[in-house]
Design an enzyme around this catalytic site. Structure first.
Site, mmCIF file in Angstrom:
data_model
loop_
_atom_site.group_PDB
_atom_site.id
_atom_site.type_symbol
_atom_site.label_atom_id
_atom_site.label_comp_id
_atom_site.label_asym_id
_atom_site.label_seq_id
_atom_site.Cartn_x
_atom_site.Cartn_y
_atom_site.Cartn_z
ATOM 1 N N SER A 113 0.278 -5.129 -2.551
ATOM 2 C CA SER A 113 0.377 -3.957 -1.682
ATOM 3 C C SER A 113 1.788 -3.855 -1.135
ATOM 4 C CB SER A 113 -0.567 -4.091 -0.480
ATOM 5 O OG SER A 113 -1.889 -4.168 -0.886
ATOM 6 N N GLU A 125 5.155 -4.003 3.557
ATOM 7 C CA GLU A 125 4.587 -5.346 3.714
ATOM 8 C C GLU A 125 5.572 -6.442 3.280
ATOM 9 O OE1 GLU A 125 1.350 -7.439 1.287
ATOM 10 O OE2 GLU A 125 0.204 -6.175 2.638
ATOM 11 N N ARG A 166 -1.788 -9.220 8.211
ATOM 12 C CA ARG A 166 -0.558 -9.375 7.408
ATOM 13 C C ARG A 166 0.643 -9.713 8.297
ATOM 14 N NH1 ARG A 166 -4.117 -8.782 4.319
ATOM 15 N NH2 ARG A 166 -4.090 -7.816 2.258
HETATM 16 N N1 EPU Z 1 -7.628 4.295 -2.488
HETATM 17 C C1 EPU Z 1 -7.364 5.505 -3.057
HETATM 18 N N2 EPU Z 1 -6.330 5.589 -3.968
HETATM 19 C C2 EPU Z 1 -5.587 4.523 -4.291
HETATM 20 C C3 EPU Z 1 -5.874 3.276 -3.701
HETATM 21 C C4 EPU Z 1 -6.897 3.191 -2.787
HETATM 22 O O1 EPU Z 1 -8.010 6.492 -2.773
HETATM 23 O O2 EPU Z 1 -4.688 4.665 -5.105
HETATM 24 C C5 EPU Z 1 -8.771 4.180 -1.564
HETATM 25 C C6 EPU Z 1 -9.899 3.395 -2.212
HETATM 26 O O3 EPU Z 1 -10.747 4.212 -2.933
HETATM 27 C C7 EPU Z 1 -10.582 2.781 -1.030
HETATM 28 C C8 EPU Z 1 -9.461 2.570 -0.045
HETATM 29 O O4 EPU Z 1 -8.394 3.410 -0.442
HETATM 30 O O5 EPU Z 1 -11.511 3.680 -0.483
HETATM 31 C C9 EPU Z 1 -9.026 1.132 0.053
HETATM 32 O O6 EPU Z 1 -8.605 0.650 -1.227
HETATM 33 P P1 EPU Z 1 -8.867 -0.851 -1.703
HETATM 34 O O7 EPU Z 1 -10.246 -1.272 -1.381
HETATM 35 O O8 EPU Z 1 -8.400 -0.960 -3.105
HETATM 36 O O9 EPU Z 1 -7.983 -1.756 -0.776
HETATM 37 P P2 EPU Z 1 -6.585 -1.507 -0.124
HETATM 38 O O10 EPU Z 1 -6.754 -1.101 1.304
HETATM 39 O O11 EPU Z 1 -5.828 -0.610 -1.003
HETATM 40 C C10 EPU Z 1 -6.356 -3.959 0.763
HETATM 41 C C11 EPU Z 1 -5.264 -4.976 0.814
HETATM 42 C C12 EPU Z 1 -5.136 -5.699 -0.524
HETATM 43 C C13 EPU Z 1 -6.465 -6.366 -0.813
HETATM 44 C C14 EPU Z 1 -7.566 -5.306 -0.833
HETATM 45 C C15 EPU Z 1 -8.921 -5.935 -0.965
HETATM 46 C C16 EPU Z 1 -3.595 -4.283 2.403
HETATM 47 C C17 EPU Z 1 -2.260 -3.666 2.621
HETATM 48 N N3 EPU Z 1 -4.010 -4.353 1.158
HETATM 49 O O12 EPU Z 1 -5.948 -2.965 -0.189
HETATM 50 O O13 EPU Z 1 -4.149 -6.702 -0.368
HETATM 51 O O14 EPU Z 1 -6.438 -7.045 -2.046
HETATM 52 O O15 EPU Z 1 -7.573 -4.564 0.417
HETATM 53 O O16 EPU Z 1 -9.237 -6.612 0.222
HETATM 54 O O17 EPU Z 1 -4.242 -4.682 3.382
HETATM 55 C C18 EPU Z 1 -1.858 -7.278 -0.700
HETATM 56 O O18 EPU Z 1 -1.783 -7.460 0.516
HETATM 57 O O19 EPU Z 1 -0.865 -7.455 -1.466
HETATM 58 C C19 EPU Z 1 -3.108 -6.817 -1.284
HETATM 59 C C20 EPU Z 1 -3.237 -6.505 -2.593
#
Ligand code: EPU
Length: 360
Positions: free
Chosen positions: A260, A356, A175
């Site tokens: 995010s 971000e 990012r």
């Molecule tokens: N989780 C929770 N509670 C929540 C959200 C997440 O416990 O409210 C846990 C999930 O269960 C999972 C972990 O956190 O074990 C990661 O969650 P998720 O797979 O949904 O992905 P993320 O890390 O929250 C990242 C990116 C997203 C991207 C997704 C899929 C960043 C900051 N965010 O989210 O990017 O779509 O992975 O690859 O890296 C963006 O940058 O705007 C964005 C949406």
């Protein structure tokens, strides 16, 4: 592409006291002292040279999906609406596809698949424009834009000069890029060229994506009888990513948001080991350099913030990493919510969350 086949018009079409509500996905109701719609590069050059806005700050907006506008902008907003997409070159290994900065990212991804050039499907449905994609090196579901990036063309705001930058010059990170650091607020990205390899490999390992593909019967091992792996098609991955995103992430047209709001923090292994002893189910991803990336959404969720609000600024009910404008919130209120979350996460885990989006 509409590069410089037209001479720059004598004066730019500046719009004074221009409303930006429809130009930022949080839907913050702020105004620009001046704005200029850029549909041709000549219009951009004219706007940059216009004496009425000489010396004023400039803000480049594409889809406005990665910015927090906390007040009226005393300067010139450049609304990038450059359009066009084409295959510029092809060799035995790859297609090189160029898209203008104002193209809608998701429509561009869908078009490459329709044209039989897969490779961007994991990045389906990311809001915003093609020109904004390199700035934060958009990424999702196991793929980052930089892996498909060839080069970009940009205009330097101070000089009006065109530059061509390759991946190295763009300095991509998680990012992150040159455009968030030394290059910040210095360029308008007018087009981006992607390299889409002809030998395509599915990228289907990300947990949420693999689960969705399996549920649809589109996964490796689905129904095969001869031991050969059945691979999902690029279209199946595209459809699955769209479904996962729709289920988790709010549509900015219905609920203002910028995806995010925080980056997933990366900490060193010693800090991680100590944390893990206290919080055994912490979600983490080991990095190649030995450090550990944490799921910011999990940290925020653990602090009890999911679904909570401060006025009309709130944490999304289904994904704690996404902050939303329930209607009528200001950028300042949203940042107050962000700071409260950062404070709680730091107090509980000793981890700093970095925003971000660009906050202005
Ligand atoms: N989780 C929770 N509670 C929540 C959200 C997440 O416990 O409210 C846990 C999930 O269960 C999972 C972990 O956190 O074990 C990661 O969650 P998720 O797979 O949904 O992905 P993320 O890390 O929250 C990242 C990116 C997203 C991207 C997704 C899929 C960043 C900051 N965010 O989210 O990017 O779509 O992975 O690859 O890296 C963006 O940058 O705007 C964005 C949406």
């Amino acid at each position: 592409m509409s590069h410089s086949e037209f001479a720059a018009p004598a004066a730019a079409s500046l719009m004074a006291d221009y409303p930006l509500k429809a130009h930022n996905t949080f839907g913050f109701d702020v105004r620009a002292q001046f704005a200029c719609l850029i549909e041709r590069e000549a219009q951009l050059l004219a706007a940059l040279r216009d004496p009425r806005v000489a010396g004023l700050p400039r803000l480049v907006l594409g889809g406005g999906s990665n910015v927090v506008l906390t007040g009226d902008f005393a300067g010139l907003v450049l609304l990038v609406a450059l359009r066009g997409r084409r295959v510029v070159r092809e060799d035995q290994h790859a297609w090189y596809v160029e898209a203008a900065g104002g193209e809608t990212w998701h429509e561009f991804v869908a078009w490459t698949l329709e044209e039989g050039m897969p490779g961007l499907e994991n990045l389906a449905l990311i809001p915003g424009t093609v020109g904004a994609a390199p700035i934060q090196n958009i990424g999702a579901y196991g793929l980052e834009m930089c892996e498909r990036f060839a080069s970009l063309r940009a205009i330097e705001i101070a000089t009006g000069e065109a530059v061509e930058l390759d991946a190295e010059a763009c300095g991509f990170g998680y990012r992150d890029s040159f455009f968030k650091r030394e290059g910040r607020e210095r360029f308008v990205i007018t087009s981006v060229t992607f390299r889409l390899p002809k030998v395509w490999q599915p990228r289907a390992g990300y947990a949420d994506l693999a689960r969705e593909l399996a549920a649809r019967g589109d996964t490796a091992n689905a129904g095969q009888t001869d031991g050969a792996a059945v691979q999902p098609t690029a279209q199946a991955i595209f459809d699955a990513v769209v479904a996962v995103r729709r289920a988790k992430l709010p549509d900015p047209l219905e609920l203002g948001n910028a995806g995010s709001f925080f980056k997933n923090p990366v900490i060193d292994s010693a800090q991680f080991e100590a944390l893990k002893r206290r919080e055994p189910d912490i979600v983490s991803y080991a990095q190649a350099d030995g450090r550990v990336k944490l799921a910011a959404g999990w940290l925020i969720d653990r602090c009890g913030w999911k679904g909570r609000a401060m006025g009309a600024a709130a944490v999304h009910e289904r994904q704690a990493l996404v902050l939303v404008n329930r209607g009528g919130a200001s950028g300042t209120q949203l940042l107050a919510l962000a700071r409260a979350i950062q404070r709680d996460v730091f107090e509980r885990f000793g981890v700093e969350l970095e925003a971000e989006p660009v906050c202005l």
